[in-house]
Motif scaffolding. Sequence first.
Motif, PDB file in Angstrom:
ATOM      1  N   ALA A 139       0.836  -1.205   0.000  1.00  0.00           N
ATOM      2  CA  ALA A 139       0.000   0.000   0.000  1.00  0.00           C
ATOM      3  C   ALA A 139       0.869   1.252   0.000  1.00  0.00           C
ATOM      4  O   ALA A 139       0.605   2.213  -0.741  1.00  0.00           O
ATOM      5  CB  ALA A 139      -0.931  -0.007   1.207  1.00  0.00           C
ATOM      6  N   LEU A 140       1.900   1.270   0.839  1.00  0.00           N
ATOM      7  CA  LEU A 140       2.784   2.437   0.881  1.00  0.00           C
ATOM      8  C   LEU A 140       3.538   2.609  -0.428  1.00  0.00           C
ATOM      9  O   LEU A 140       3.750   3.740  -0.888  1.00  0.00           O
ATOM     10  CB  LEU A 140       3.770   2.283   2.052  1.00  0.00           C
ATOM     11  N   LEU A 141       3.950   1.512  -1.035  1.00  0.00           N
ATOM     12  CA  LEU A 141       4.644   1.611  -2.306  1.00  0.00           C
ATOM     13  C   LEU A 141       3.728   2.176  -3.390  1.00  0.00           C
ATOM     14  O   LEU A 141       4.125   3.054  -4.172  1.00  0.00           O
ATOM     15  CB  LEU A 141       5.168   0.229  -2.719  1.00  0.00           C
ATOM     16  N   THR A 142       2.489   1.687  -3.429  1.00  0.00           N
ATOM     17  CA  THR A 142       1.528   2.212  -4.403  1.00  0.00           C
ATOM     18  C   THR A 142       1.255   3.685  -4.156  1.00  0.00           C
ATOM     19  O   THR A 142       1.200   4.493  -5.089  1.00  0.00           O
ATOM     20  CB  THR A 142       0.225   1.403  -4.325  1.00  0.00           C
ATOM     21  N   PHE A 143       1.082   4.052  -2.873  1.00  0.00           N
ATOM     22  CA  PHE A 143       0.856   5.455  -2.533  1.00  0.00           C
ATOM     23  C   PHE A 143       2.037   6.320  -2.967  1.00  0.00           C
ATOM     24  O   PHE A 143       1.851   7.389  -3.557  1.00  0.00           O
ATOM     25  CB  PHE A 143       0.626   5.585  -1.030  1.00  0.00           C
ATOM     26  N   ALA A 144       3.245   5.854  -2.712  1.00  0.00           N
ATOM     27  CA  ALA A 144       4.419   6.644  -3.068  1.00  0.00           C
ATOM     28  C   ALA A 144       4.521   6.834  -4.573  1.00  0.00           C
ATOM     29  O   ALA A 144       4.800   7.944  -5.056  1.00  0.00           O
ATOM     30  CB  ALA A 144       5.673   5.966  -2.529  1.00  0.00           C
ATOM     31  N   VAL A 145       4.259   5.780  -5.330  1.00  0.00           N
ATOM     32  CA  VAL A 145       4.361   5.876  -6.793  1.00  0.00           C
ATOM     33  C   VAL A 145       3.297   6.818  -7.351  1.00  0.00           C
ATOM     34  O   VAL A 145       3.582   7.705  -8.160  1.00  0.00           O
ATOM     35  CB  VAL A 145       4.246   4.472  -7.422  1.00  0.00           C
ATOM     36  N   VAL A 146       2.033   6.637  -6.891  1.00  0.00           N
ATOM     37  CA  VAL A 146       0.950   7.485  -7.401  1.00  0.00           C
ATOM     38  C   VAL A 146       1.146   8.933  -6.969  1.00  0.00           C
ATOM     39  O   VAL A 146       0.962   9.870  -7.761  1.00  0.00           O
ATOM     40  CB  VAL A 146      -0.411   6.943  -6.931  1.00  0.00           C
ATOM     41  N   ALA A 147       1.531   9.144  -5.706  1.00  0.00           N
ATOM     42  CA  ALA A 147       1.739  10.507  -5.221  1.00  0.00           C
ATOM     43  C   ALA A 147       2.873  11.185  -5.977  1.00  0.00           C
ATOM     44  O   ALA A 147       2.774  12.369  -6.331  1.00  0.00           O
ATOM     45  CB  ALA A 147       2.035  10.477  -3.720  1.00  0.00           C
TER      46      ALA A 147
END
Length: 478
Positions: free
Chosen positions: A34-42
């Motif tokens: 989840a954090l990885l997805t958030f970091a990439v999208v952000a």
Amino acid sequence: MILRRRATVAPSADAAPSATELRDERTTLRWRLALLTFAVVAFAVGLMTFLTYLTVSRTLTAGVDHDLEQLSGVLLEQSLDPFYLTNLNAEIQQFKMYNPETRVAISPPGWSFSRGDAIPVGGDLRGHLDHTSPVYRTVGGERIMSRSDSLGTTIVLARDMSGTHQLITSLGTVLLAITALGTMLAIAAGLVVAATGLAPLKRLQRAVDYVADTDDLRPIAVQGNDEVAQLTTSFNAMLGALQESRTRQSQLVADAGHELKTPLTSMRTNIELLMLLNQPGAADRISASDRQDLERDVMAQMTELSTLIGDLVDLAREDAAEITVESVELDEVIASSLARVRRRRPDLEFDVHMIPWRLTGDQFSLGRATLNLLDNAAKWSPPGAVVRVRMIPLANDRVQLTVADSGPGIRPEDRERVFERFYRAPEARSQPGSGLGLAIVKQTLVRHGGSVWVEEAPGGGALVVAELPGHPQPAASR
């Protein structure tokens, strides 16, 4: 069998875990994803927002520069008219009437001063007077352009950028709001992606936990054809191999118990009879020759039992899948095994042709396998017969070993089964042996990257053909 066993290593006193390691241990795979997805999208949203802001800001500024350049071109063209310079002040006022947001200063050729507005140019522009290309600066919230022609006329225009800056600021505010909203959506998307992506892994984990808790080795249902499905397929293959190993282990225990029971029962009966004959007054009930035969039977049964136990130990050693890696001279191993068989069967003739051959493997296991091959050939050859042993190189990295006896041979339907544990053909059940010799041979050769099979010898009898890797060894280097 315990499938959920975990190996733990106690940390030393001077090697305390770091804060990063502790955080990684506490963070689950779901939150990491989840954090990885958030970091990439952000990061993607932030980058696109910044690029949009930068592009719009430069586009608006470029639009102002284009307008100023067009206005300067018109003024330079009008300055070529002498009557325009005569009424310069009136012309400037008329220009400002049509362009109220733009200030203007005109310096005709040869003039040391200019007419119109006092425009701070933010530096000395005289170095540009010989150039007809416009020069731009931003001073005090105004966009200033200076341009000259080949005659020496200089036009300086200034436009207030407050409206443009306000528009850019409003755009930046909107983009920041979009970035904040995109970040929130990124968090939600990260959680959704993590939950959806890890759902197959959760199902696989539950299935693995079920196997570990119940010891039920049935295959797990495979869903889809993605990486998780491939992982499930691999796990099912592992379960199949584990089930096969368990079945073979159970069969080995059952067969070993059956094979051990026969000589033990017979030996117990004979020992009890000998004990009974040793009682007072019972020695005359049996003749001396019968007593010697009984003692020989006990010794033979003990030898058979010892041989069977040795074969079981060798078979278990091969099952352990631990091979001692060393350089082995195969021809010397065969010669050593051949010497032992010749001592046991001096009534046989051995026709031997060997070549120097070296391979990497376990010398003890190879010695046991070759001894079993030669023992098997000697056991089935009648007195005075010939046992033929040949080593033939097939390639620079492959050699063939053949052992041909002079016995009755092996029926085609039994040639595959003779390498099974404890299998003995009907005609072989009257002969001594446990049915493990050829099984040990096959298992040893396969572990060394070789193979073995049975054919019919040219002159009758059985021909055992084995292939092994390695390389020839020159005689001079030995």
